[in-house]
Design an enzyme around this catalytic site. Structure first.
Site, PDB file in Angstrom:
ATOM      1  N   CYS A 134       0.792  -1.227   0.000  1.00 35.88           N
ATOM      2  CA  CYS A 134       0.000   0.000   0.000  1.00 35.88           C
ATOM      3  C   CYS A 134       0.827   1.281   0.000  1.00 35.88           C
ATOM      4  O   CYS A 134       0.513   2.231  -0.728  1.00 35.88           O
ATOM      5  CB  CYS A 134      -0.985   0.000   1.172  1.00 35.88           C
ATOM      6  SG  CYS A 134      -0.229   0.049   2.812  1.00 35.88           S
TER       7      CYS A 134
ATOM      8  N   HIS B 254      -3.022   1.153   6.578  1.00 35.32           N
ATOM      9  CA  HIS B 254      -3.199   1.190   5.127  1.00 35.32           C
ATOM     10  C   HIS B 254      -2.966   2.615   4.662  1.00 35.32           C
ATOM     11  O   HIS B 254      -3.353   3.573   5.337  1.00 35.32           O
ATOM     12  CB  HIS B 254      -4.600   0.720   4.732  1.00 35.32           C
ATOM     13  CG  HIS B 254      -4.863   0.813   3.255  1.00 35.32           C
ATOM     14  ND1 HIS B 254      -4.049   0.196   2.326  1.00 35.32           N
ATOM     15  CD2 HIS B 254      -5.823   1.462   2.537  1.00 35.32           C
ATOM     16  CE1 HIS B 254      -4.505   0.457   1.104  1.00 35.32           C
ATOM     17  NE2 HIS B 254      -5.573   1.225   1.208  1.00 35.32           N
TER      18      HIS B 254
ATOM     19  N   ASP C 201      -7.111   6.039  -4.024  1.00 29.02           N
ATOM     20  CA  ASP C 201      -6.380   4.879  -3.513  1.00 29.02           C
ATOM     21  C   ASP C 201      -5.984   3.979  -4.675  1.00 29.02           C
ATOM     22  O   ASP C 201      -6.841   3.448  -5.375  1.00 29.02           O
ATOM     23  CB  ASP C 201      -7.258   4.116  -2.518  1.00 29.02           C
ATOM     24  CG  ASP C 201      -6.480   3.078  -1.722  1.00 29.02           C
ATOM     25  OD1 ASP C 201      -5.332   2.766  -2.099  1.00 29.02           O
ATOM     26  OD2 ASP C 201      -7.024   2.569  -0.719  1.00 29.02           O
TER      27      ASP C 201
ATOM     28  N   ASN D  25     -14.492   3.726   9.308  1.00 28.72           N
ATOM     29  CA  ASN D  25     -15.561   3.781  10.309  1.00 28.72           C
ATOM     30  C   ASN D  25     -16.516   2.590  10.286  1.00 28.72           C
ATOM     31  O   ASN D  25     -17.635   2.684  10.790  1.00 28.72           O
ATOM     32  CB  ASN D  25     -16.374   5.068  10.144  1.00 28.72           C
ATOM     33  CG  ASN D  25     -16.935   5.551  11.467  1.00 28.72           C
ATOM     34  OD1 ASN D  25     -16.394   5.248  12.531  1.00 28.72           O
ATOM     35  ND2 ASN D  25     -18.029   6.296  11.415  1.00 28.72           N
TER      36      ASN D  25
ATOM     37  N   ASP E  80     -18.121  -0.955  11.490  1.00 29.03           N
ATOM     38  CA  ASP E  80     -18.260  -1.642  12.771  1.00 29.03           C
ATOM     39  C   ASP E  80     -17.744  -3.072  12.644  1.00 29.03           C
ATOM     40  O   ASP E  80     -17.841  -3.686  11.564  1.00 29.03           O
ATOM     41  CB  ASP E  80     -19.726  -1.685  13.207  1.00 29.03           C
ATOM     42  CG  ASP E  80     -20.226  -0.344  13.712  1.00 29.03           C
ATOM     43  OD1 ASP E  80     -19.407   0.597  13.837  1.00 29.03           O
ATOM     44  OD2 ASP E  80     -21.438  -0.229  13.971  1.00 29.03           O
TER      45      ASP E  80
ATOM     46  N   GLU F 174     -15.179   9.080  18.277  1.00 32.48           N
ATOM     47  CA  GLU F 174     -15.805   7.796  18.564  1.00 32.48           C
ATOM     48  C   GLU F 174     -16.647   7.893  19.833  1.00 32.48           C
ATOM     49  O   GLU F 174     -16.224   8.486  20.835  1.00 32.48           O
ATOM     50  CB  GLU F 174     -14.744   6.710  18.733  1.00 32.48           C
ATOM     51  CG  GLU F 174     -14.022   6.338  17.453  1.00 32.48           C
ATOM     52  CD  GLU F 174     -14.900   5.595  16.458  1.00 32.48           C
ATOM     53  OE1 GLU F 174     -16.069   5.302  16.780  1.00 32.48           O
ATOM     54  OE2 GLU F 174     -14.408   5.313  15.347  1.00 32.48           O
TER      55      GLU F 174
ATOM     56  N   GLU G 135     -20.998  10.812  15.512  1.00 33.85           N
ATOM     57  CA  GLU G 135     -20.372   9.679  14.826  1.00 33.85           C
ATOM     58  C   GLU G 135     -21.398   8.603  14.518  1.00 33.85           C
ATOM     59  O   GLU G 135     -21.430   8.041  13.414  1.00 33.85           O
ATOM     60  CB  GLU G 135     -19.231   9.119  15.685  1.00 33.85           C
ATOM     61  CG  GLU G 135     -18.414   8.022  15.019  1.00 33.85           C
ATOM     62  CD  GLU G 135     -19.005   6.630  15.214  1.00 33.85           C
ATOM     63  OE1 GLU G 135     -18.797   5.757  14.345  1.00 33.85           O
ATOM     64  OE2 GLU G 135     -19.696   6.421  16.240  1.00 33.85           O
TER      65      GLU G 135
END
Length: 455
Positions: free
Chosen positions: A268, A327, A350, A390, A392, A438, A443
């Site tokens: 990366c 990353h 990216d 972000n 979960d 967080e 958020e």
């Protein structure tokens, strides 16, 4: 024509033009200039004199299949190609060439035509780049210190490690080194877009969003014989270990020397380093971003599923999702003319091949502002970028073929998102630009907003 039938000699006034255009560092034999900013050439005759009346001379610029012809004039054009006589002697003319702020970037030829002679005279070639110094350009960046960092700085550091132990690794971008700008332009000419429809491809090369998306595909080798072949484990003896690279110049030159075939191997930070070189060379402000505890959400549901057996053994083969210690990707600065002005600014781009986008391994540009707000239904690949910072984590226990959800972790993904500071090698934390704190209501609202945009 010029009286006496003499062909004019041309000077592209490289020293002065290069200084005026902030291109004096390019080690190129060609004149390198930036769009939306005039440059001056000189025409001289050994014998005879020029006829400079209206309509006596015209110029043509051409890049690929696109060409524009314009007469020598006494008035500056408005957002268009043009030529203005700035000083005149019997055997010497200084002519200022103007380009529009949305001009196609690339290698141009410049030819001259006299009204009473149908033979065009080739004056030479020049390279036209994006212009972050021009307020009319979509890559305009108003802060000079940031322009020096994100366009002119040819050296930097990339942050690696894990969120508890972050280290800086040096990287030589080398965007001004000999042949590099030519190789960067060659990337565009070797893309799937170009081979599929050269006219359509060239017509969009004035748009930094389009160019950055093409380059993100061309830096990896997955679809198009791009620059770097990725490899994350196993034997590297038939190439170069990713950890052995310390800059982009050798990679880009090797790609060219190989007949535009991929160079082995990268990961990366290598993809991000090379993309940063290419974009800065083309004039687009760019920086490298490192995200720690970075998610790879393979199915785009913003959930990283992890499976365990009854004894707590992690069954990695059960899920295509993964979490990387870190990353790296890039941010490119631009106005998004295809979106509202709210989304102008830094865009995630990216080059690491993770998931295909519209059938090609590329990612972005995705507005950082959209990611923070959970607006994941806009171009390009905003949902994937959101998941990286972000998503979960949902843990499942598998017992006798049945799955039971045992935990949801909303706080682990996306920590200490970092970049190099302006004018310093110190780490700057930019997590706040990607996500709210967080555990905060903002958020969770962003996350719920993102989920709603999935359907």
């Amino acid at each position: 024509m010029a009286s006496g039938q003499s062909l004019p000699l041309v000077s592209f006034q490289r020293p002065q033009n290069s200084k005026d255009h902030q291109t004096f560092l390019y080690r190129s034999k060609k004149l390198v200039v930036r769009r939306a900013q005039p440059f001056t050439i000189s025409l001289s005759l050994k014998n005879g004199g020029f006829e400079t009346g209206t309509g006596q001379m015209s110029f043509t610029v051409q890049t690929g299949p696109y060409q524009t012809t314009f007469p020598l004039s006494n008035q500056e054009p408005k957002n268009a190609w043009g030529a203005v006589l700035t000083s005149s002697e019997p055997r010497l003319l200084d002519i200022t060439i103007f380009s529009p702020p949305n001009a196609i970037i690339g290698l141009y030829s410049l030819t001259l035509q006299f009204a009473n002679d149908n033979r065009p005279i080739t004056l030479g070639e020049f390279i036209l780049l994006f212009n972050p110094w021009s307020p009319g350009d979509t890559v305009f960046l108003g802060d000079e210190a940031q322009r020096q960092e994100y366009v002119m700085n040819d050296y930097g550091v990339i942050f690696q490690g894990n969120y508890k132990w972050i280290q800086a690794v040096s990287w030589n971008y080398g965007q001004f080194e000999e042949s590099i700008v030519d190789i960067c332009l060659a990337l565009l000419d070797h893309s799937i877009n170009f081979f599929g429809n050269p006219n359509a491809d060239y017509s969009q090369r004035g748009d930094p969003a389009y160019v950055s998306r093409v380059i993100s595909a061309m830096v990896n080798a997955n679809d198009d014989n791009g620059v770097v072949l990725g490899k994350w484990d196993g034997d590297f003896t038939d190439g170069t270990k990713p950890t052995d690279w310390n800059g982009s110049v050798a990679l880009l030159r090797q790609w060219q020397a190989n007949g535009f075939k991929p160079v082995k191997y990268g990961q990366c930070w290598v993809f991000a380093g090379v993309l940063c070189t290419v974009m800065r060379s083309l004039g687009i402000p760019t920086r490298v971003i490192s995200n720690f505890e970075s998610a790879h959400d393979a199915n785009g549901d913003l959930i990283i599923d992890q499976y365990f057996d009854k004894d707590g053994k992690h069954l990695k083969e059960k899920s295509e999702d993964s979490i990387w210690n870190f990353h790296c990707w890039n941010e490119c600065w631009m106005a998004r003319l295809d979106l509202s002005t709210f989304y102008n600014g830094w865009q995630v781009v990216d080059a690491t091949p993770q998931e295909p986008s519209n059938g090609i391994f590329c990612c972005g540009p995705a507005p950082v502002k959209a990611i923070k707000e959970g607006i994941v239904n806009i171009q390009y690949d905003s949902i994937f970028a959101y998941g990286e910072v972000n998503a979960d984590i949902v843990s499942w226990v598998i017992t006798k073929g049945k799955m039971e959800k045992v935990n949801t972790d909303t706080a682990t993904i996306g920590k200490n998102i970092s970049t190099k500071g302006v004018g310093t090698n110190e780490r700057v934390d930019v997590t706040y630009t990607y996500k709210y704190n967080e555990g905060s209501a903002e958020e969770r609202n962003s996350y719920q907003n993102a989920l709603q945009h999935l359907h």
